[in-house]
Design a protein around this motif. Structure first.
Motif, PDB file in Angstrom:
ATOM      1  N   ARG A 265     -57.707 -43.374 -95.866  1.00  0.00           N
ATOM      2  CA  ARG A 265     -58.006 -42.841 -94.547  1.00  0.00           C
ATOM      3  C   ARG A 265     -59.290 -42.025 -94.647  1.00  0.00           C
ATOM      4  NH1 ARG A 265     -52.106 -40.017 -93.685  1.00  0.00           N
ATOM      5  NH2 ARG A 265     -50.972 -41.777 -92.785  1.00  0.00           N
TER       6      ARG A 265
ATOM      7  N   ILE B 266     -60.734 -38.949 -92.588  1.00  0.00           N
ATOM      8  CA  ILE B 266     -60.380 -37.986 -91.560  1.00  0.00           C
ATOM      9  C   ILE B 266     -61.654 -37.327 -91.037  1.00  0.00           C
ATOM     10  CG2 ILE B 266     -58.932 -36.011 -91.004  1.00  0.00           C
ATOM     11  CD1 ILE B 266     -57.420 -38.497 -92.028  1.00  0.00           C
TER      12      ILE B 266
ATOM     13  N   THR C 294     -62.889 -34.398 -88.894  1.00  0.00           N
ATOM     14  CA  THR C 294     -62.430 -33.138 -88.302  1.00  0.00           C
ATOM     15  C   THR C 294     -63.590 -32.390 -87.666  1.00  0.00           C
ATOM     16  OG1 THR C 294     -62.733 -31.967 -90.396  1.00  0.00           O
ATOM     17  CG2 THR C 294     -60.559 -32.902 -89.962  1.00  0.00           C
TER      18      THR C 294
ATOM     19  N   VAL D 278     -52.349 -34.500 -91.113  1.00  0.00           N
ATOM     20  CA  VAL D 278     -53.270 -34.947 -92.167  1.00  0.00           C
ATOM     21  C   VAL D 278     -54.299 -33.891 -92.535  1.00  0.00           C
ATOM     22  CG1 VAL D 278     -53.042 -37.423 -91.772  1.00  0.00           C
ATOM     23  CG2 VAL D 278     -54.673 -36.096 -90.390  1.00  0.00           C
ATOM     24  N   VAL D 279     -54.470 -32.876 -91.694  1.00  0.00           N
ATOM     25  CA  VAL D 279     -55.429 -31.817 -92.008  1.00  0.00           C
ATOM     26  C   VAL D 279     -54.734 -30.489 -92.303  1.00  0.00           C
ATOM     27  CG1 VAL D 279     -57.334 -32.844 -90.744  1.00  0.00           C
ATOM     28  CG2 VAL D 279     -55.742 -31.350 -89.538  1.00  0.00           C
TER      29      VAL D 279
END
Length: 513
Positions: free
Chosen positions: A95, A97, A99, A430-431
């Motif tokens: 993945r 991510i 942000t 996920v963060v």
């Protein structure tokens, strides 16, 4: 048409096509009935095999379970359907991510899916369906019929009329673009989606528990076009990542296509999507939440795609039911049995696994579509009339279907639950620090403990088809308890250590100070 060894598959989607090919390999003659036109000749928008990235459907992520089922269907001497599909897919090993960091723009963080380079594979739903339709069309025991709108199915035709041509009678409101028609069959397999006619027919004959649940979020389809460099098309993002823009209550994702574009999807509550009704509102939303993605998509393309929708997304729902069959005459698979939220990428993988699960049980009970084959007892039926042979097969098929409903149900309930939970993980967790700590612990334990002693939930679901979904859910629950106990014990040990240190300091403060 001889109906004693005939199977009718309702629905020409990927699961329906794989079902037809699997039954044909077991001696059945198979007809696939589809209410829509042949998608290979009537593509929606630009969604053809030459441009598989048309924003009309969430891309599929084919992984180990789906590939295992596809690999059981041989299409050439040295190739199977899994090989064919992988040759048209883009591998994704992690993945990415994206942000938001106030004052610092967008940050990217890669999260690998597996320890040993395991990947999921991005493929257009349209392209995958085309590939399977091509193989079904080429099989001598399979016939395809489009523009056939099914009105009803009579699963008691032979009971009502002993002279009927088959156990089941299918009535079509329209037949290949003309008027009403009907067909007989020994077996009906419903691969006709979330609003399945086969499922509703079975529910009128036997009690079927059924639940359909919608979530507040819906989705909108978008597209990131290829980037042109020196006159050549290239990917605008790393193609070997599934890109996620998590924003807690909503998110954007993007999956690569072979033509160097990305299929992108916005998942959000209707309260958010409902505001995207003007050019200004659309651009303001994307500029605030997904500035890097907007730059890649282009203002005009985003507006042109979303403005006609006038704040209306496509709904998301899940289906749970039980059982999945009626006697030895009908069974339903795929979305008809377990439509689920798309957030674990397991909907189609699970549907393909349904086919393998069912056909393994058919093999176990010795059922063959062609007459003259051995039955479950091992006795030969050579020379026996086809109708008598099928009379012997039908009870065996009923046993296979009964086992299918009983044994498959726990897995389908488990993956539906996990798919719902994974929305929260993708859009928010996920963060989170706790998620990252747990992910690191899973990786450490998988590396240090003997193989198979510890497997992360994602690896069990996505890369371990030998572990059922229900078992994966149970194992994850046990592993979570172990992690919690270890953390609690570590915390208590730390607190005890601090307490003892404090007491020692108080006792010796005069010497120290």
């Amino acid at each position: 048409m001889d109906t004693h060894s005939h199977a009718a598959v309702v629905g020409a989607g990927p699961v329906g096509c794989l079902t037809a090919l699997s039954l044909a390999a077991r001696g059945f003659t198979v007809s696939i009935y589809e209410r829509r036109p042949d998608p290979r000749h009537h593509q929606i928008g630009s969604g053809s095999r030459d441009n598989a990235s048309a924003p009309r459907s969430i891309n599929l992520a084919i992984s180990a379970r789906g590939l295992k089922a596809l690999s059981s269907v041989n299409v050439e001497t040295d190739r199977n359907m899994a090989d064919v599909v992988l040759s048209h897919a883009v591998p994704m090993r992690a993945r990415m991510i994206h942000t938001k960091d106030e004052g610092q723009g967008v940050k990217q963080m890669s999260q690998a899916y597996g320890l040993n380079g395991e990947c999921i594979n991005s493929v257009s739903r349209t392209l995958l369906n085309d590939l399977l339709l091509d193989q079904a069309s080429a099989h001598p025991a399979v016939s395809l019929h489009f523009n056939c709108k099914l009105r009803s199915v009579d699963l008691q035709a032979r009971e009502k009329d002993p002279q009927a041509e088959g156990e089941c009678h299918l009535n079509f409101e329209s037949w290949e673009g003309s008027g009403p028609a009907s067909r007989y069959s020994a077996l009906v397999v419903g691969c006709d989606g979330i609003n399945s006619i086969v499922r509703s027919t079975i529910a009128r004959l036997t009690p079927v528990n059924f639940q359909q649940e919608y979530i507040d979020s819906s989705y909108l389809e978008l597209r990131i076009p290829p980037k042109i460099e020196d006159g050549a098309a290239t990917f605008a993002l790393d193609p070997n990542h599934l890109h996620i823009w998590p924003r807690h209550s909503f998110m954007l994702i993007a999956l690569a296509n072979l033509d160097k574009s990305f299929t992108s999807t916005l998942f959000a509550p209707q309260a958010i999507i409902g505001r995207l009704t003007s050019r200004g509102a659309i651009l303001e939303f994307f500029a605030n939440e997904f500035p890097d993605a907007l730059k890649l998509m282009g203002d005009e393309d985003v507006v042109a795609t979303l403005l006609p929708r006038q704040g209306k997304g496509s709904p998301l729902s899940s289906v749970k039911c039980y059982p999945y069959h009626y006697k030895g005459r009908a069974v339903f698979l795929g979305d008809a049995a377990h439509a689920m939220l798309p957030f674990y990428g397991q909907g189609l993988n699970c549907g393909f696994e349904d086919v393998g699960f069912l056909t393994n049980l058919i093999d176990k009970h010795g059922v063959r579509g062609d007459p003259g084959q051995s039955v479950g007892s091992g006795k030969s039926v050579q020379g026996e009339k086809e109708e008598n042979a099928w009379d012997r097969y039908s009870p065996l098929l009923a046993q296979a279907f009964t086992e299918y409903s009983k044994e498959r149900h726990p897995d389908l309930i488990a993956i539906s639950y996990l798919a719902t939970q994974n929305y929260h993980e993708m859009s928010s967790r996920v963060v989170s620090p706790l998620y990252l700590i747990r992910k690191s612990l899973d990786g450490l334990l998988m590396k240090t403990l003997p193989k198979g002693w510890w497997i992360s939930l994602y690896s069990m679901v996505t890369f371990s088809p030998e572990i059922g979904y229900a078992e994966a859910k149970k194992r994850e629950a046990r592993q979570s308890v172990i992690i919690e106990r270890v953390l609690v014990a570590s915390g208590l040990a730390a607190m005890t250590g601090l307490g003892l240190a404090g007491r020692w300091l108080l006792k010796n403060r005069r010497d120290l100070w």
